[in-house]
Design an enzyme around this catalytic site. Sequence first.
Site, PDB file in Angstrom:
ATOM      1  N   PHE A 145      -6.964  21.053   6.256  1.00 22.49           N
ATOM      2  CA  PHE A 145      -5.708  21.079   5.076  1.00 22.49           C
ATOM      3  C   PHE A 145      -6.238  20.947   3.922  1.00 22.49           C
ATOM      4  O   PHE A 145      -7.311  19.768   3.850  1.00 22.49           O
ATOM      5  CB  PHE A 145      -4.594  20.210   5.653  1.00 22.49           C
ATOM      6  CG  PHE A 145      -3.365  20.685   4.715  1.00 22.49           C
ATOM      7  CD1 PHE A 145      -2.874  21.836   5.101  1.00 22.49           C
ATOM      8  CD2 PHE A 145      -2.918  19.748   3.882  1.00 22.49           C
ATOM      9  CE1 PHE A 145      -1.723  22.172   4.303  1.00 22.49           C
ATOM     10  CE2 PHE A 145      -1.882  20.135   3.136  1.00 22.49           C
ATOM     11  CZ  PHE A 145      -1.142  21.412   3.349  1.00 22.49           C
ATOM     12  N   ASP A 214      -6.613  14.233  12.235  1.00 23.42           N
ATOM     13  CA  ASP A 214      -5.431  14.380  11.377  1.00 23.42           C
ATOM     14  C   ASP A 214      -4.630  15.231  12.616  1.00 23.42           C
ATOM     15  O   ASP A 214      -4.861  16.338  13.042  1.00 23.42           O
ATOM     16  CB  ASP A 214      -5.372  15.181  10.141  1.00 23.42           C
ATOM     17  CG  ASP A 214      -4.224  15.663   9.587  1.00 23.42           C
ATOM     18  OD1 ASP A 214      -3.094  15.258  10.276  1.00 23.42           O
ATOM     19  OD2 ASP A 214      -4.177  15.871   8.329  1.00 23.42           O
ATOM     20  N   TYR A 239       7.364  14.492   9.053  1.00 24.50           N
ATOM     21  CA  TYR A 239       8.126  15.587   8.882  1.00 24.50           C
ATOM     22  C   TYR A 239       8.167  16.760   9.426  1.00 24.50           C
ATOM     23  O   TYR A 239       8.862  17.862   9.204  1.00 24.50           O
ATOM     24  CB  TYR A 239       8.399  15.559   7.291  1.00 24.50           C
ATOM     25  CG  TYR A 239       7.219  15.978   6.356  1.00 24.50           C
ATOM     26  CD1 TYR A 239       6.758  17.344   6.288  1.00 24.50           C
ATOM     27  CD2 TYR A 239       6.796  15.016   5.495  1.00 24.50           C
ATOM     28  CE1 TYR A 239       5.511  17.616   5.643  1.00 24.50           C
ATOM     29  CE2 TYR A 239       5.608  15.228   4.670  1.00 24.50           C
ATOM     30  CZ  TYR A 239       5.063  16.522   4.716  1.00 24.50           C
ATOM     31  OH  TYR A 239       3.906  16.854   4.010  1.00 24.50           O
ATOM     32  N   LYS A 240       7.093  17.256  10.167  1.00 24.29           N
ATOM     33  CA  LYS A 240       6.852  18.160  10.669  1.00 24.29           C
ATOM     34  C   LYS A 240       7.525  18.284  12.233  1.00 24.29           C
ATOM     35  O   LYS A 240       8.724  18.092  12.184  1.00 24.29           O
ATOM     36  CB  LYS A 240       5.188  18.701  11.073  1.00 24.29           C
ATOM     37  CG  LYS A 240       4.898  18.656   9.587  1.00 24.29           C
ATOM     38  CD  LYS A 240       3.175  18.943   9.629  1.00 24.29           C
ATOM     39  CE  LYS A 240       2.630  19.097   8.115  1.00 24.29           C
ATOM     40  NZ  LYS A 240       2.920  20.392   7.561  1.00 24.29           N
ATOM     41  N   ARG A 388       3.506  32.422   9.165  1.00 24.32           N
ATOM     42  CA  ARG A 388       3.264  31.221  10.324  1.00 24.32           C
ATOM     43  C   ARG A 388       4.731  31.116  10.887  1.00 24.32           C
ATOM     44  O   ARG A 388       6.010  31.164  10.211  1.00 24.32           O
ATOM     45  CB  ARG A 388       2.819  30.035   9.480  1.00 24.32           C
ATOM     46  CG  ARG A 388       1.569  29.769   9.306  1.00 24.32           C
ATOM     47  CD  ARG A 388       1.211  28.458   9.284  1.00 24.32           C
ATOM     48  NE  ARG A 388       1.857  27.672   8.192  1.00 24.32           N
ATOM     49  CZ  ARG A 388       1.920  26.438   7.784  1.00 24.32           C
ATOM     50  NH1 ARG A 388       0.893  25.607   8.399  1.00 24.32           N
ATOM     51  NH2 ARG A 388       2.768  25.769   7.115  1.00 24.32           N
TER      52      ARG A 388
END
Lengths: 412, 412
Positions: A145, A214, A239-240, A388
């Site tokens: 990322f 990660d 928060y995912k 996605r």
Amino acid sequence: MQRFDYFTSKGNHSPMSMSPYFAQAEALDAANPLAPARQLFDLPSDQRYFLGNSLGPLTHSAREAVNQAVNAEWKTGLVRTWHDGDWFDIATETGNRIAHIIGAPSGSVIAGDSTSVALFKVLSAAAQKNATPTRNVLLCDINNFPTDRYVARSVADLFHLQYKECAVSEMITHFNENVAVATASMIDFRSAEIHDVASVTAAAHAAGALVVWDLAHAAGVIPCDVERHSIDFAVGCGYKYMNGGPGAPAFMYVAPHLVNEVQQPIPGWFGHDAPFAFEDAYRPAQGTARFSSGTTNILSMKALHGALEVFEKFPISSIRDGSIALGDFFIAGFDEHLSASGFTLGSPRNSTARGGHIALLHDRAEELTEELIGDGFIVDFRPPNVIRIALSPLFLRFNDIAALVGRLSDAT
Amino acid sequence: MQRFDYFTSKGNHSPMSMSPYFAQAEALDAANPLAPARQLFDLPSDQRYFLGNSLGPLTHSAREAVNQAVNAEWKTGLVRTWHDGDWFDIATETGNRIAHIIGAPSGSVIAGDSTSVALFKVLSAAAQKNATPTRNVLLCDINNFPTDRYVARSVADLFHLQYKECAVSEMITHFNENVAVATASMIDFRSAEIHDVASVTAAAHAAGALVVWDLAHAAGVIPCDVERHSIDFAVGCGYKYMNGGPGAPAFMYVAPHLVNEVQQPIPGWFGHDAPFAFEDAYRPAQGTARFSSGTTNILSMKALHGALEVFEKFPISSIRDGSIALGDFFIAGFDEHLSASGFTLGSPRNSTARGGHIALLHDRAEELTEELIGDGFIVDFRPPNVIRIALSPLFLRFNDIAALVGRLSDAT
């Protein structure tokens, strides 16, 4: 709602051509052991939500936790809640709930900060622990990322390390006596490819390097097996798939055999061994608590802590099974209804190599994403050509997948 | 409630001896221009709350902001709120509300992180900007809040600077061509002494040094005059006098003429010039936004943003006047009723030198603090002998001060 009714819709394709797929969805939903989990969420009625990998939806337990924090603990308990309530321990308690989900021992995870700050701390700790004048390379996943790459480069600069990048698949060939620290994502944020964490970590250790993983796109949707893979350090996002709410705290894992030998560069009273003693010098707490800095964001942390209750009821292994089943069902629909319409699959077909989402490639991906969102199919676009689609099995139904495939088959 | 009724109580002192003081309180409350502000708070009915300097109480506007964030923006808007709502700008908008309070230009303040992380960022930016092989000293207020000293020492280590400490009053004599950065608190967290920010900053600048001020005990209760004092960098705390809630985000100020020439060491997508472009390299945003790192803790930030509405209605100059009036009234009560009972004043008597709280010293301070709290007078203890009494004029009444003095006069 008419726009969801693809079973009887008059699209470009014969409506009957999709009816077996919808019938299969109905059967799968009826037999789905995770189906009751959907009741734990407070979902908007006009959306099919495929972005659990970006912002997980609201749970009743998260809302209740925030209500309690605002209207009882803050309003009435006020500053005494620091002593009478759980505010001081909530980062550790939340960490323990996360440890349970990622396969880490209790006490090895602390929640707090943002993922970028968390990554900065653990990368700095790893660099400080392992770098020497000759072991002076920080190696980063080139497909990581972007913000992870920014942080890794900054840490390399601060600790006077050479910054190098390569694909995770090539890392094993890059480990040598010069590599101090490597960092990579367990799951690629674009393709959902699961990297070979065990092999990369073992190769790093054989060469004397430490690795920071990660888990942002992994935690909450696949068992990360942090302890089993002998992971040194990890960070992840609240928060995912963990549904902790917008900008929820991140988390940090440090292996118990390492944690008391490392230090992170942002000391604060929450990481102090005696937070209330106001000592002249910093003495880090034993264990992962030393990776805390300032005061926990209580309201955001409470939401995350509440959201994680869902995972006490549904084990991560069954969540993984559910996510694979949704993904396989999507791919079956793709093969039959989408593959001839300009779509290609950007994620591994083999479910053991595929994480919690699917990348669907199309030349008009950005435009299609807008159209889908307008019709209540909430997906996102990643440059240059990726749609996605996250497969969060705690609240998605097979019917949602069938409806999405139906909508996509009408789109081109 | 009986325990608050000191006007008619039968304590060790004649009840009538305090009646003029209570009568004066009544008159002052009746004439208090800030009295209507109390209605903006949702205060517990069984406490007199003197810890607005530690955790400010709940406001109706903060609760409403959190409700909105949870039940509309998160629940229904979900990830689209990043585009349709104010989540992406809320750290800047909150910063602008804070800028208004601390006398800084709009756009110069960003909210986020904890105070320790914020201090780490701005100190690192200042060190990176100003340190050279010979200008290699980081000077810290020896009476600074302990965690500020920990962070300052850590930044000195990271940037290979000598770490030195002295009292703020002596800093001016320590500035020379070797000092790169100095850091101090505007208001001493124990004594409430206001430091001479303008003179220290001017002396630092004359010697070529930069100064980072911690406004934790100042922001929201005195006008900090950040721009007028030519402050380079400042940080502060959202959960004290700004009433942002437990663990509320901190804030960072950077002078506009400096901000685009400095960088902080934790790059993240919120600090990127093009957050959604996913570029390979980090390009910091123009302005103080570059001091952001990862995703804003939305729920905590919303509470702070909501709480700051109070300051749109009552200007900081009137808040300062109210705080001075409460402090002077306490000291008058102290002189008449407490000074002969083993109490001494640990804060400046002169209101122009005194910040938002009063330190009351007593040999049994820790024990007395427990007794006071048990009786609903919420104060706190700081080692070795300090009872801290915060004078938050937005919700405290002169009657609260009179009752506290009455209770203290009974305590010994």
